[in-house]
Design a protein around this motif. Structure first.
Motif, PDB file in Angstrom:
ATOM      1  N   SER A 109      35.494  36.526  37.308  1.00 18.67           N
ATOM      2  CA  SER A 109      36.326  37.315  36.756  1.00 18.67           C
ATOM      3  C   SER A 109      36.462  38.858  37.332  1.00 18.67           C
ATOM      4  O   SER A 109      35.278  39.097  37.977  1.00 18.67           O
ATOM      5  CB  SER A 109      36.003  37.506  35.092  1.00 18.67           C
ATOM      6  N   CYS A 110      37.513  39.517  37.275  1.00 13.75           N
ATOM      7  CA  CYS A 110      37.419  40.741  37.844  1.00 13.75           C
ATOM      8  C   CYS A 110      36.700  41.813  37.249  1.00 13.75           C
ATOM      9  O   CYS A 110      37.212  41.865  36.045  1.00 13.75           O
ATOM     10  CB  CYS A 110      38.896  41.119  38.435  1.00 13.75           C
ATOM     11  N   PRO A 111      35.934  42.614  37.806  1.00 14.17           N
ATOM     12  CA  PRO A 111      35.531  43.631  37.233  1.00 14.17           C
ATOM     13  C   PRO A 111      36.375  44.937  36.735  1.00 14.17           C
ATOM     14  O   PRO A 111      36.114  45.704  35.691  1.00 14.17           O
ATOM     15  CB  PRO A 111      34.195  44.281  38.064  1.00 14.17           C
ATOM     16  N   GLY A 112      37.342  44.864  37.411  1.00 13.49           N
ATOM     17  CA  GLY A 112      38.506  45.898  37.063  1.00 13.49           C
ATOM     18  C   GLY A 112      39.238  45.471  35.911  1.00 13.49           C
ATOM     19  O   GLY A 112      39.511  46.246  34.913  1.00 13.49           O
ATOM     20  N   CYS A 113      39.852  44.354  35.763  1.00 21.66           N
ATOM     21  CA  CYS A 113      40.817  43.804  34.942  1.00 21.66           C
ATOM     22  C   CYS A 113      40.451  42.705  33.939  1.00 21.66           C
ATOM     23  O   CYS A 113      41.441  42.309  32.886  1.00 21.66           O
ATOM     24  CB  CYS A 113      42.178  43.957  35.488  1.00 21.66           C
ATOM     25  N   HIS A 114      39.315  42.135  34.279  1.00 21.49           N
ATOM     26  CA  HIS A 114      38.809  41.159  33.704  1.00 21.49           C
ATOM     27  C   HIS A 114      39.699  39.602  33.797  1.00 21.49           C
ATOM     28  O   HIS A 114      39.568  38.541  33.183  1.00 21.49           O
ATOM     29  CB  HIS A 114      38.573  41.329  32.189  1.00 21.49           C
ATOM     30  N   ASP A 132      45.435  40.303  40.720  1.00 23.67           N
ATOM     31  CA  ASP A 132      45.920  41.259  39.607  1.00 23.67           C
ATOM     32  C   ASP A 132      46.037  42.737  39.617  1.00 23.67           C
ATOM     33  O   ASP A 132      47.164  43.411  39.639  1.00 23.67           O
ATOM     34  CB  ASP A 132      45.627  40.429  38.196  1.00 23.67           C
ATOM     35  N   CYS A 133      44.887  43.236  39.877  1.00 23.39           N
ATOM     36  CA  CYS A 133      44.969  44.667  39.764  1.00 23.39           C
ATOM     37  C   CYS A 133      44.577  45.236  41.319  1.00 23.39           C
ATOM     38  O   CYS A 133      44.515  46.574  41.477  1.00 23.39           O
ATOM     39  CB  CYS A 133      43.842  45.158  38.778  1.00 23.39           C
ATOM     40  N   GLY A 134      44.449  44.359  42.204  1.00 23.91           N
ATOM     41  CA  GLY A 134      43.867  44.893  43.557  1.00 23.91           C
ATOM     42  C   GLY A 134      42.582  45.232  43.722  1.00 23.91           C
ATOM     43  O   GLY A 134      42.222  45.853  44.764  1.00 23.91           O
ATOM     44  N   HIS A 135      41.816  45.121  42.754  1.00 25.96           N
ATOM     45  CA  HIS A 135      40.383  45.680  42.781  1.00 25.96           C
ATOM     46  C   HIS A 135      39.719  45.117  44.207  1.00 25.96           C
ATOM     47  O   HIS A 135      39.819  43.908  44.476  1.00 25.96           O
ATOM     48  CB  HIS A 135      39.627  45.161  41.668  1.00 25.96           C
ATOM     49  N   ALA A 136      39.337  46.195  45.111  1.00 26.63           N
ATOM     50  CA  ALA A 136      38.519  45.562  45.947  1.00 26.63           C
ATOM     51  C   ALA A 136      37.079  46.220  45.668  1.00 26.63           C
ATOM     52  O   ALA A 136      36.852  47.138  45.151  1.00 26.63           O
ATOM     53  CB  ALA A 136      38.874  46.458  47.368  1.00 26.63           C
TER      54      ALA A 136
HETATM   55 ZN   LIG Z   1      41.464  42.996  38.609  1.00 24.92          ZN
END
Ligand SMILES: [Zn+2]
Ligand SMILES: [Zn+2]
Length: 810
Positions: A553-558, A516-520
């Motif tokens: 879950s993603c730390p960037g956008c949950h 979703d947000c590309g968080h690496a």
């Molecule tokens: Zn994310």
């Protein structure tokens, strides 16, 4: 007489030996000797000669192995600096730097002295007399190796040496000379540049295009590469478009097949002239003059180098020309020969035989060869009157030696130029951050080539957000190729032009990102990418060993769409084949390039358009000139962005710029498509905009915040063990040692220890690997701490290699 000898053992010390009377005349710095060492006999290098006896008892050296030295005192000064800086045992370093491994006496020939001499028979030993008798029967001389066989008993060297000292016999080196004959061949040259008004067949057009890129080509090379009938060439000749001449070809070493690509004679443009004027100033000053030649891809840096070489040679100077890859040398050498047809040069790289290397080395040392071209190790060549060193593609990682002595040839080139009061040109379209930083500090003069030759435009670059490609509901979308890239490949095929597809793999197959947000995932302490370990389902930092369980879950956008992505060139080639079954596909990576000549073959088929699409790793990004390539696709910019190294962004920017630069070098403009999950990352957007300066500013700010080089100095201790359990035990002991160390604080700031942590590649060749980083602003303090750790580290049982990060050369 006494000598200090550097012996090939892991010790910082050199060892003193006495020199027997018979060997006094032969003693010289830079020669190898055989010397007793404990119960063994070892080979070492003479690094000092003195008349007075050292304090300790000395043994005698057994034999001198070289007739002429392999280096002189100026070279030695440089070698000494190198092993001190890299904290590497001097004997080991010399053994790695210098050519060796062949019997140096195998080509030593002995014959009776020409002048009549009275034989002092009475003072000769029986064995000496027998040797002399044998030699008298062989007026042309005997090789030492042969003589040893004939006598079959203990070493004859001592007798030979004493006979030599009385002047009864002479010794000399003889090498088998290749049979030299003059070789001529037909050369095609393009006469007309403006071809718009002419009607040409497709084949003629291609031929003309090939010539346009290179000025002229030998007919034989053309025939081998390109099926063209003699009549087609004749027609072109009759029309006056091309002309055929006969030229003598100068031979070189034969180990690198000639691609037949000839450098055209170019009149330098204004920017090239300007850069050259500055370089000439440096050469004429006879002072240390370091330059950065910062030119966009295709801006004609090589032309500047060749002109600078011409100038240095005219001043009777020696030249070292470093190139990043052996594979790049055939092209360069063709061009070089064309420019300097009568000049003899040495080509040094790991691909040539040891004997040839030894031979060339001695000729360089004698000053018979003044120009050396080679890969990183050529920086050590004993070139006499060294005036100019060129480091082409100075940012390239292959200048760094990653095993044994971990040196960087680019840094060493600068240091060597400094010691020799010489000029050094580091050239790149994407200079290393460290290099550019040097120019900003006024340590290195920045020369700029802002435009491509003939004002060809830089390629247009599009960034494709792969999140959108993968995230949609459209299941028909290929996970490998975006729709835009597919379409572009199709169009390029239709236009009968060529495509390069680039995939950087390098051991890091898989990375984790948020759809979703590309968080690496990056380490909160070190700001380097964390690596996914599927077995334990964790993400690990390879600098500080920080680890987290992979959460859903993603730390960037949950969001909850965490995915992994990994792909190799082989699968990519398969995918392309499915999508474009009619296309001819070639693959270039370290798996397919093992066979000898494979590299040249694939380059050739690209030139002759026997390949439509070339799929490859970073190998294809380097320095090549492919006139027919109009589309470059980068499958995943993220693979290099996710390498667990603080230089990941720098590497990514460099790779993207270099690979983009491959397109549009011929008559047609180029186009580049970059696929990524991080479309807004500065390394990618700045590469798209061809904006090195902005990239440099972004990156430098980040380095400053995180105190990475050039704002700090790093030493990386590479730890390894062949048994995992033993290694882990050793690691515990090492941690204990670290706790006992006094907190290292210097006036310049504190020194940090980060880790130990598992290495990015945790196991290589059966060895388990870890690393420990020492970081601080003062290299002296960093090295002292490293030395302190090393001095106590023997109890850990770990094998420890030191990697000292960049040299601050002023
Ligand atoms: Zn994310
Ligand atoms: Zn970390």
């Amino acid at each position: 007489m006494f000598v200090s000898v550097a012996v090939n053992i892991p010790s910082e010390k050199t060892f003193s030996y006495a020199v027997p009377e018979t060997l006094h005349e032969e003693i010289s710095i830079g020669k190898r000797v055989l010397a007793p060492f404990g119960k063994r006999r070892l080979t070492g290098y003479i690094v000092e000669i003195s008349k007075s006896a050292p304090r300790e008892d000395t043994k005698e050296i057994i034999e001198i192995l070289d007739l002429e030295p392999l280096f002189n005192e100026t070279d030695l000064k440089f070698y000494r600096w190198v092993c001190q800086y890299y904290m590497y045992p001097p004997g080991r370093a010399l053994a790695e730097i210098l050519p060796g491994g062949i019997d140096p006496k195998s080509d030593q020939w002995i014959s009776v002295a020409k002048e009549e001499q009275e034989r002092p028979d009475g003072r000769m030993s029986p064995s000496q007399r027998r040797i002399l008798d044998t030699l008298t029967q062989h007026p042309d001389g005997i090789s030492l190796a042969h003589l040893k066989k004939m006598f079959g008993k203990k070493d004859v060297t001592r007798d030979v040496n004493s006979l030599k000292s009385t002047g009864l016999i002479t010794t000399e080196y003889r090498t088998k000379k290749p049979q030299v004959s003059r070789k001529k061949e037909k050369i095609i040259t393009l006469n007309i540049r403006n071809l718009n008004a002419l009607k040409l067949t497709k084949k003629q057009h291609f031929l003309v295009d090939l010539l346009r890129g290179h000025g002229s080509l030998p007919l034989s090379a053309l025939r081998a590469q390109f099926t063209c009938s003699p009549s087609a060439i004749k027609t072109l000749e009759q029309k006056g478009i091309i002309s055929l001449t006969e030229e003598e070809v100068s031979r070189h070493h034969g180990q690198s097949p000639d691609l037949g690509i000839r450098g055209k004679t170019i009149t330098p443009n204004e920017d090239q002239e300007c850069a050259l004027r500055e370089i000439v100033k440096g050469l004429e000053s006879a002072r240390f003059s370091p330059y950065l030649l910062h030119g966009v891809t295709g801006s004609g840096k090589t032309e500047v180098y060749l002109n600078a070489i011409e100038k240095a040679l005219a001043m009777n100077g020696g030249v070292i020309y470093l190139v990043p890859e052996i594979a790049l040398t055939p092209l360069l050498i063709s061009r070089f020969n064309k420019r300097f047809p009568a000049l003899e040069k040495a080509v040094l790289h790991s691909g040539i035989s040891r004997a040839a290397r030894y031979d060339q080395w001695r000729r360089i040392q004698r000053g018979e060869i003044r120009v050396v071209i080679g890969a990183r190790s050529a920086v050590f060549a004993p070139v006499r009157d060294l005036k100019l060193i060129i480091v082409d593609e100075e940012h390239d990682t292959s200048y760094k030696q990653d095993d044994r002595m971990k040196y960087n040839a680019r840094d060493l080139a600068i240091m060597r130029a400094k010691l020799n009061a010489a000029t050094v040109i580091a050239g790149s379209a994407t200079p290393a951050i460290q290099t550019y930083f040097n120019t900003m500090k006024g340590k290195q003069t920045n020369l700029i080539l802002p435009k491509r030759v003939e004002d060809r435009p830089l390629p247009e670059v599009d960034i494709i957000d792969m999140k959108k490609e993968l995230g949609g509901d459209d299941q028909a979308v290929s996970p490998v190729l975006s729709r835009a890239l597919q379409k572009a490949i199709g169009e390029t095929l239709e236009n009968k032009q060529q495509t390069l597809l680039f995939l950087n793999r390098r051991g890091f197959h898989t990375f984790i990102f948020c759809l979703d947000c590309g968080h690496a995932f990056q380490c909160p302490n070190c700001a380097v990418s964390m690596t996914y370990h599927a077995g334990e389902d964790t993400l690990k930092c390879h600098y500080c060993d920080f680890a987290i369980k992979l959460t859903p879950s993603c730390p960037g956008c949950h969001g909850n769409r965490i995915r992994s992505y990994g792909l190799g060139t082989e699968r990519l080639a398969e995918e392309i084949n499915k999508l474009f079954p009619e296309a001819r596909i070639g693959r270039m990576d370290s798996d397919t390039m093992i066979r000898k000549g494979a590299y040249e073959n694939i380059l050739r088929s690209l030139y002759t358009h026997d390949i439509d699409i070339l799929v490859g790793t970073q190998m294809i990004a380097k320095g090549h000139d492919f006139p027919g390539v109009t589309l470059v696709g980068v499958i995943s910019a993220d693979t290099s962005l996710n390498i667990p190294d603080f230089r990941a962004a720098e590497r990514t920017f460099q790779l993207l710029t270099q690979v983009s630069g491959r397109g549009g070098r011929g008559a047609f403009p180029g186009r580049v498509i970059i696929q990524t999950f991080n479309p807004h990352h500065y390394a990618i957007t700045r590469a798209r905009d061809h904006d090195y300066l902005r990239f440099y500013e972004d990156e430098l700010a980040l380095r400053h915040t995180l105190a990475y080089p050039p704002f700090s100095r790093l030493i990386n201790l590479h730890l390894s063990s062949s048994k995992k359990e033993k290694g882990l035990e050793g690691l515990e002991r090492l941690k204990h040692i670290m706790r006992t160390l006094a907190p290292a604080t210097t006036p310049q700031g504190k020194v940090e220890i980060i880790g130990p942590a598992e290495s990015p590649i945790a196991k290589i060749k059966g060895k388990y690997r870890w690393q420990l980083l020492i970081k601080g602003s003062d290299i002296g303090a960093v090295k002292n701490l490293a030395k302190e750790i090393l001095s106590k580290a023997s109890v850990t049982g770990l094998d420890i290699r030191v990697d000292v990060d960049p040299i601050n050369f002023m």
